[in-house]
Design a protein around this motif. Structure first.
Motif, short mmCIF file in Angstrom:
data_model
loop_
_atom_site.label_atom_id
_atom_site.label_comp_id
_atom_site.label_asym_id
_atom_site.label_seq_id
_atom_site.Cartn_x
_atom_site.Cartn_y
_atom_site.Cartn_z
N ARG A 100 0.84 -1.22 0.00
CA ARG A 100 0.00 0.00 0.00
C ARG A 100 0.87 1.27 0.00
NH1 ARG A 100 -5.06 1.70 1.18
NH2 ARG A 100 -5.28 3.70 2.26
N THR A 101 1.93 1.27 0.78
CA THR A 101 2.82 2.43 0.84
C THR A 101 3.51 2.65 -0.51
OG1 THR A 101 3.24 2.03 3.19
CG2 THR A 101 4.78 3.46 2.03
N VAL A 102 3.97 1.54 -1.10
CA VAL A 102 4.62 1.64 -2.42
C VAL A 102 3.63 2.16 -3.46
CG1 VAL A 102 5.71 0.33 -4.28
CG2 VAL A 102 6.28 -0.18 -1.90
N ALA A 103 2.39 1.68 -3.42
CA ALA A 103 1.38 2.12 -4.37
C ALA A 103 1.10 3.62 -4.22
CB ALA A 103 0.09 1.33 -4.17
N LYS A 104 1.06 4.10 -3.00
CA LYS A 104 0.81 5.52 -2.77
C LYS A 104 1.95 6.39 -3.30
CE LYS A 104 -2.42 5.69 1.10
NZ LYS A 104 -2.67 6.29 2.42
N HIS A 105 3.17 5.94 -3.04
CA HIS A 105 4.33 6.71 -3.53
C HIS A 105 4.37 6.71 -5.06
CE1 HIS A 105 6.30 7.81 0.18
NE2 HIS A 105 6.24 6.56 0.63
N LEU A 106 4.07 5.58 -5.66
CA LEU A 106 4.04 5.50 -7.12
C LEU A 106 2.93 6.37 -7.70
CD1 LEU A 106 5.27 4.27 -9.63
CD2 LEU A 106 3.79 2.28 -9.35
N LEU A 107 1.77 6.37 -7.05
CA LEU A 107 0.65 7.20 -7.50
C LEU A 107 1.01 8.68 -7.41
CD1 LEU A 107 -2.28 7.26 -8.50
CD2 LEU A 107 -3.01 7.30 -6.10
N LYS A 108 1.70 9.05 -6.35
CA LYS A 108 2.13 10.44 -6.19
C LYS A 108 3.11 10.84 -7.28
CE LYS A 108 4.06 13.61 -2.73
NZ LYS A 108 4.59 13.73 -1.34
N PHE A 109 4.04 9.94 -7.58
CA PHE A 109 5.03 10.20 -8.63
C PHE A 109 4.36 10.36 -9.99
CE2 PHE A 109 7.86 8.35 -11.89
CZ PHE A 109 8.84 9.32 -11.88
N LEU A 110 3.41 9.48 -10.30
CA LEU A 110 2.69 9.56 -11.58
C LEU A 110 1.82 10.81 -11.64
CD1 LEU A 110 1.64 5.82 -12.05
CD2 LEU A 110 3.51 7.04 -13.17
N GLY A 111 1.31 11.23 -10.49
CA GLY A 111 0.54 12.47 -10.45
C GLY A 111 1.38 13.67 -10.81
N TYR A 112 2.61 13.73 -10.31
CA TYR A 112 3.52 14.82 -10.66
C TYR A 112 3.85 14.80 -12.15
CZ TYR A 112 4.45 16.26 -5.84
OH TYR A 112 4.33 16.75 -4.56
N ILE A 113 4.08 13.61 -12.68
CA ILE A 113 4.38 13.50 -14.11
C ILE A 113 3.19 14.00 -14.94
CG2 ILE A 113 4.78 11.87 -15.99
CD1 ILE A 113 6.45 10.21 -14.14
N SER A 114 1.97 13.68 -14.50
CA SER A 114 0.78 14.12 -15.22
C SER A 114 0.67 15.64 -15.23
CB SER A 114 -0.47 13.49 -14.60
OG SER A 114 -0.44 12.08 -14.70
N CYS A 115 0.93 16.25 -14.10
CA CYS A 115 0.85 17.71 -14.01
C CYS A 115 1.88 18.37 -14.93
CB CYS A 115 1.09 18.17 -12.57
SG CYS A 115 -0.24 17.72 -11.43
N CYS A 116 3.09 17.84 -14.94
CA CYS A 116 4.13 18.41 -15.79
C CYS A 116 3.85 18.16 -17.27
CB CYS A 116 5.49 17.81 -15.42
SG CYS A 116 6.04 18.21 -13.74
N SER A 117 3.22 17.04 -17.58
CA SER A 117 2.94 16.69 -18.97
C SER A 117 1.82 17.52 -19.57
CB SER A 117 2.58 15.20 -19.08
OG SER A 117 3.64 14.40 -18.62
N ALA A 118 0.99 18.13 -18.73
CA ALA A 118 -0.13 18.92 -19.24
C ALA A 118 0.34 20.07 -20.13
CB ALA A 118 -0.97 19.45 -18.07
N ALA A 119 1.42 20.74 -19.70
CA ALA A 119 1.93 21.87 -20.48
C ALA A 119 2.45 21.41 -21.83
CB ALA A 119 3.03 22.58 -19.70
N ALA A 120 3.19 20.29 -21.85
CA ALA A 120 3.74 19.78 -23.11
C ALA A 120 2.62 19.33 -24.05
CB ALA A 120 4.69 18.63 -22.83
N LEU A 121 1.57 18.73 -23.49
CA LEU A 121 0.45 18.30 -24.31
C LEU A 121 -0.30 19.50 -24.88
CD1 LEU A 121 -1.05 15.78 -25.29
CD2 LEU A 121 -2.50 15.93 -23.28
N ALA A 122 -0.48 20.53 -24.06
CA ALA A 122 -1.14 21.75 -24.52
C ALA A 122 -0.33 22.43 -25.62
CB ALA A 122 -1.34 22.71 -23.35
N PHE A 123 1.00 22.38 -25.51
CA PHE A 123 1.87 22.95 -26.55
C PHE A 123 1.61 22.29 -27.90
CE2 PHE A 123 5.78 22.30 -29.00
CZ PHE A 123 6.07 23.61 -29.34
#
Length: 244
Positions: A1-24
């Motif tokens: 469960r702890t590993v899943a949460k950390h991985l979900l948090k990491f993927l969430g950050y990647i999603s936020c950063c990818s939004a700008a590149a996708l909008a470009f």
């Protein structure tokens, strides 16, 4: 469960950063269509651009929601995250399919439209829409003709390109550094010799591949987030799932 949460948090950050590149990518498609819209009379090229921008807008809150779920589990946030991921998957898949479709369709349309405009070109009709489009494309892309500058001698209908026995091309083919250039083919060093078709095709192909692969990668990312979110939901069963 702890590993899943950390991985979900990491993927969430990647999603936020990818939004700008996708909008470009989406904005670039729309800007390209606006600049050369007279050459795309039979396509819906802006559609993948708008879909990509829509996906980028939803991607940002999706990433933030994934980060929030990783910090504090909430069944309502998890349900909302699944909704966002479903909408994202639809938008990204549609954008990828349309980008692949237009990358195959656009080149032939561009070639036929540009051939027609050059054939109908007449420099004496400076206010004609076709003349203005051709001049605009050649100045913006720093090119001359469809495939190269010789297209003006082989494809032009009227005889405006022969003046006093001297072959010439439109002044929009002239390099900016030569202020006295009149398109005289006896001074090839003063004009652009490369055609416009290849330059425009290369740019559109780049944009379509950019949108296609970015949407494919983000779709896989979304499926991974869905899987991790599902694991967290299984570890804390709910009494009722009607909120979904």
């Amino acid at each position: 469960r702890t590993v899943a949460k950390h991985l979900l948090k990491f993927l969430g950050y990647i999603s936020c950063c990818s939004a700008a590149a996708l909008a470009f990518g989406g904005v670039s498609v729309l800007v390209t269509y606006r600049n050369y819209r007279h050459l795309f009379q039979k396509t819906f090229l802006p559609l993948p651009g708008w879909l990509t921008i829509g996906a980028a807008i939803i991607l940002l809150p999706t990433g933030l929601l994934a980060i929030s779920v990783s910090a504090k589990t909430s069944r309502y946030k998890q349900g909302l995250l699944l909704y966002f991921l479903l909408v994202l998957l639809c938008l990204e898949t549609s954008s990828a399919v349309l980008a692949q479709f237009y990358s195959l369709q656009v080149p032939s349309e561009l070639e036929s439209t540009m051939d027609y405009l050059i054939y109908q070109y007449n420099s004496s009709l400076s206010k004609d829409p076709g003349v203005r489009v051709v001049d605009m494309v050649q100045r913006r892309l720093k090119c001359c003709g469809v495939r190269n500058y010789t297209d003006w001698l082989k494809a032009t209908g009227p005889s405006w390109h022969i003046l006093a026995g001297i072959a010439r091309v439109p002044e929009s083919c002239c390099k900016e550094t030569y202020s006295d250039c009149m398109g005289d083919l006896s001074h090839l060093d003063q004009i652009f010799q490369e055609g416009c078709l290849q330059k425009l095709e290369d740019w559109i192909q780049f944009l379509m591949l950019y949108v296609f692969w970015y949407c494919v990668v983000l779709s896989i990312l979304g499926l991974l987030i869905t899987f991790i979110n599902g694991l967290l939901m299984r570890q804390q069963p709910f009494l009722g799932l009607w909120f979904l």
